[in-house]
Design a protein around this motif. Structure first.
Motif, mmCIF file in Angstrom:
data_model
loop_
_atom_site.group_PDB
_atom_site.id
_atom_site.type_symbol
_atom_site.label_atom_id
_atom_site.label_comp_id
_atom_site.label_asym_id
_atom_site.label_seq_id
_atom_site.Cartn_x
_atom_site.Cartn_y
_atom_site.Cartn_z
ATOM 1 N N ALA A 51 2.781 59.953 43.272
ATOM 2 C CA ALA A 51 3.144 58.685 42.616
ATOM 3 C C ALA A 51 3.615 58.984 41.200
ATOM 4 C CB ALA A 51 1.950 57.735 42.591
ATOM 5 N N GLY A 52 4.405 58.059 40.655
ATOM 6 C CA GLY A 52 4.915 58.251 39.306
ATOM 7 C C GLY A 52 6.135 59.152 39.295
ATOM 8 N N PRO A 53 6.488 59.695 38.132
ATOM 9 C CA PRO A 53 7.658 60.577 38.018
ATOM 10 C C PRO A 53 7.577 61.745 39.002
ATOM 11 C CG PRO A 53 6.824 60.010 35.848
ATOM 12 C CD PRO A 53 5.806 59.503 36.834
ATOM 13 N N ARG A 54 8.715 62.195 39.497
ATOM 14 C CA ARG A 54 8.740 63.271 40.494
ATOM 15 C C ARG A 54 8.692 64.646 39.817
ATOM 16 N NH1 ARG A 54 9.915 62.601 45.635
ATOM 17 N NH2 ARG A 54 11.264 64.438 45.789
ATOM 18 N N TYR A 55 7.550 64.922 39.186
ATOM 19 C CA TYR A 55 7.353 66.232 38.586
ATOM 20 C C TYR A 55 7.345 67.295 39.687
ATOM 21 C CZ TYR A 55 5.447 63.357 34.762
ATOM 22 O OH TYR A 55 5.259 62.421 33.776
ATOM 23 N N ASP A 56 7.885 68.451 39.385
ATOM 24 C CA ASP A 56 7.839 69.566 40.318
ATOM 25 C C ASP A 56 6.521 70.310 40.099
ATOM 26 O OD1 ASP A 56 8.127 72.034 41.697
ATOM 27 O OD2 ASP A 56 10.305 71.829 41.621
ATOM 28 N N LEU A 57 5.552 70.057 40.955
ATOM 29 C CA LEU A 57 4.210 70.600 40.760
ATOM 30 C C LEU A 57 4.161 72.105 41.010
ATOM 31 C CD1 LEU A 57 2.109 67.788 42.507
ATOM 32 C CD2 LEU A 57 3.066 67.855 40.187
ATOM 33 N N ARG A 58 4.965 72.575 41.919
ATOM 34 C CA ARG A 58 4.968 74.016 42.196
ATOM 35 C C ARG A 58 5.602 74.794 41.055
ATOM 36 N NH1 ARG A 58 6.620 73.936 48.675
ATOM 37 N NH2 ARG A 58 4.748 72.789 49.359
ATOM 38 N N GLU A 59 6.654 74.248 40.500
ATOM 39 C CA GLU A 59 7.293 74.889 39.352
ATOM 40 C C GLU A 59 6.325 74.952 38.176
ATOM 41 O OE1 GLU A 59 10.501 73.021 36.615
ATOM 42 O OE2 GLU A 59 11.611 74.162 38.128
ATOM 43 N N ALA A 60 5.578 73.860 37.967
ATOM 44 C CA ALA A 60 4.603 73.828 36.874
ATOM 45 C C ALA A 60 3.497 74.852 37.109
ATOM 46 C CB ALA A 60 4.000 72.429 36.750
ATOM 47 N N ALA A 61 3.036 74.965 38.351
ATOM 48 C CA ALA A 61 1.979 75.930 38.665
ATOM 49 C C ALA A 61 2.460 77.360 38.450
ATOM 50 C CB ALA A 61 1.515 75.739 40.106
ATOM 51 N N MET A 62 3.684 77.665 38.856
ATOM 52 C CA MET A 62 4.205 79.011 38.653
ATOM 53 C C MET A 62 4.378 79.323 37.178
ATOM 54 S SD MET A 62 4.298 80.681 41.445
ATOM 55 C CE MET A 62 5.016 82.103 40.617
ATOM 56 N N ALA A 63 4.779 78.331 36.394
ATOM 57 C CA ALA A 63 4.909 78.540 34.946
ATOM 58 C C ALA A 63 3.538 78.861 34.355
ATOM 59 C CB ALA A 63 5.517 77.305 34.297
ATOM 60 N N TRP A 64 2.509 78.152 34.804
ATOM 61 C CA TRP A 64 1.151 78.423 34.324
ATOM 62 C C TRP A 64 0.726 79.832 34.710
ATOM 63 C CZ3 TRP A 64 -3.526 79.990 36.079
ATOM 64 C CH2 TRP A 64 -4.629 79.780 35.237
ATOM 65 N N LEU A 65 0.973 80.207 35.948
ATOM 66 C CA LEU A 65 0.607 81.546 36.404
ATOM 67 C C LEU A 65 1.332 82.623 35.600
ATOM 68 C CD1 LEU A 65 0.567 80.965 40.264
ATOM 69 C CD2 LEU A 65 -1.402 81.611 38.853
ATOM 70 N N ASN A 66 2.583 82.377 35.263
ATOM 71 C CA ASN A 66 3.364 83.356 34.510
ATOM 72 C C ASN A 66 2.812 83.596 33.115
ATOM 73 O OD1 ASN A 66 5.483 84.325 36.228
ATOM 74 N ND2 ASN A 66 6.463 82.324 36.108
ATOM 75 N N THR A 67 2.198 82.568 32.535
ATOM 76 C CA THR A 67 1.675 82.713 31.172
ATOM 77 C C THR A 67 0.186 83.036 31.139
ATOM 78 O OG1 THR A 67 1.267 80.316 30.994
ATOM 79 C CG2 THR A 67 3.411 81.134 30.250
ATOM 80 N N SER A 68 -0.469 82.973 32.283
ATOM 81 C CA SER A 68 -1.919 83.165 32.316
ATOM 82 C C SER A 68 -2.347 84.621 32.245
ATOM 83 C CB SER A 68 -2.489 82.562 33.608
ATOM 84 O OG SER A 68 -2.076 83.336 34.731
ATOM 85 N N GLY A 69 -1.455 85.513 32.605
ATOM 86 C CA GLY A 69 -1.808 86.923 32.691
ATOM 87 C C GLY A 69 -2.264 87.319 34.080
ATOM 88 N N LEU A 70 -2.467 86.353 34.940
ATOM 89 C CA LEU A 70 -2.972 86.641 36.279
ATOM 90 C C LEU A 70 -1.957 87.421 37.110
ATOM 91 C CD1 LEU A 70 -5.106 84.238 38.371
ATOM 92 C CD2 LEU A 70 -3.285 85.502 39.470
ATOM 93 N N LEU A 71 -0.680 87.145 36.916
ATOM 94 C CA LEU A 71 0.340 87.824 37.710
ATOM 95 C C LEU A 71 0.515 89.278 37.305
ATOM 96 C CD1 LEU A 71 3.066 85.068 38.178
ATOM 97 C CD2 LEU A 71 1.264 85.781 39.749
ATOM 98 N N ASP A 72 -0.229 89.725 36.299
ATOM 99 C CA ASP A 72 -0.268 91.155 36.000
ATOM 100 C C ASP A 72 -1.012 91.907 37.104
ATOM 101 O OD1 ASP A 72 1.010 90.682 33.607
ATOM 102 O OD2 ASP A 72 -0.815 90.722 32.400
ATOM 103 N N PHE A 73 -1.814 91.159 37.885
ATOM 104 C CA PHE A 73 -2.678 91.790 38.884
ATOM 105 C C PHE A 73 -2.340 91.409 40.329
ATOM 106 C CE2 PHE A 73 -5.272 91.009 35.014
ATOM 107 C CZ PHE A 73 -5.311 92.325 34.574
ATOM 108 N N THR A 74 -1.480 90.433 40.514
ATOM 109 C CA THR A 74 -1.059 90.064 41.859
ATOM 110 C C THR A 74 0.410 89.675 41.808
ATOM 111 O OG1 THR A 74 -1.599 88.715 43.804
ATOM 112 C CG2 THR A 74 -1.685 87.613 41.672
ATOM 113 N N ASP A 75 1.177 90.046 42.801
ATOM 114 C CA ASP A 75 2.615 89.836 42.790
ATOM 115 C C ASP A 75 2.974 88.396 43.103
ATOM 116 O OD1 ASP A 75 5.473 90.047 44.335
ATOM 117 O OD2 ASP A 75 5.235 91.619 42.832
ATOM 118 N N LYS A 76 4.097 87.929 42.561
ATOM 119 C CA LYS A 76 4.561 86.571 42.847
ATOM 120 C C LYS A 76 4.745 86.338 44.346
ATOM 121 C CE LYS A 76 7.017 85.622 38.500
ATOM 122 N NZ LYS A 76 8.331 85.344 37.883
ATOM 123 N N SER A 77 5.075 87.392 45.059
ATOM 124 C CA SER A 77 5.270 87.249 46.502
ATOM 125 C C SER A 77 3.959 86.915 47.202
ATOM 126 C CB SER A 77 5.848 88.539 47.096
ATOM 127 O OG SER A 77 4.929 89.615 46.943
#
Length: 202
Positions: A104-130
């Motif tokens: 509901a509400g604006p059609r935010y891209d939730l997956r894009e937002a989650a990937m952006a968070w993962l990219n800045t969290s440092g977590l993807l240093d230990f697991t691949d985006k794939s």
């Protein structure tokens, strides 16, 4: 569960990512709750539903899981767990039941937002985006768990384990940071990421 389990699946929302501050901040900014409301997603949800109703809560979720995700943080010890898995050559995959857009509400891209968070969290240093999978439904999520041949799954929702489609060969660890499921006996339960880590790396 020992470190010899070679593939570990991990849920994302409310398992890796803690949204307590994000929900509280967004709800206060929108005038949906009093600032004195406890900084906890469960408390915010209860207050918003009582004060404004389900529609406002649903729209708030869309914002927090979308652009408001910047105010969220990893649960203490979560990134360290992924780092330890990498050290001991235990593969980690992130499997999330997350639709592309808010309900509901604006059609935010939730997956894009989650990937952006993962990219800045440092977590993807230990697991691949794939190794990050987003599923539209719980059934699709469980199909992804089975396809990844996960030896274990860490998730905050009991209903995931109770789903008839849950793969019986995959050990389930209920992540319960609020200690709301003290009576849980169906599988292992962990109240923190330190607790999770001790089960894999005693």
């Amino acid at each position: 569960m020992k470190a010899s389990a070679r593939i570990v699946g991990v849920d994302l929302d409310n398992t890796i990512i803690c949204y307590d501050n994000a929900f509280h901040r967004a709800a206060v900014e929108r005038g949906l709750i009093d600032a004195a409301t406890p900084v906890a997603k469960t408390a915010v949800k209860k207050a918003v539903l009582e004060n404004a109703g389900n529609r406002e809560w649903t729209e708030l979720q869309g914002f927090v899981y979308g652009p408001g995700i910047d105010a969220a943080s990893a649960y203490p010890g979560a990134i360290e767990f992924f780092g330890k898995c990498a050290t001991f050559e235990v593969r980690t995959v992130i499997i999330s039941h997350k639709t592309q857009h808010a309900a509901a509400g604006p059609r935010y891209d939730l997956r894009e937002a989650a990937m952006a968070w993962l990219n800045t969290s440092g977590l993807l240093d230990f697991t691949d985006k794939s190794g990050v999978t987003f599923a539209d439904t719980r059934t699709a999520k469980l199909e992804a768990v089975r396809a990844a041949a996960c030896h274990a799954l860490i998730d905050d929702l009991p209903e995931v384990f109770h789903d008839p489609a849950y793969p019986g060969e995959t050990e389930f660890i209920l992540f319960d940071p609020d200690r709301a499921r003290l009576d849980w006996t169906a599988t292992q339960r962990a109240s923190s990421w330190a607790d999770v880590s001790s089960r894999f790396f005693p």
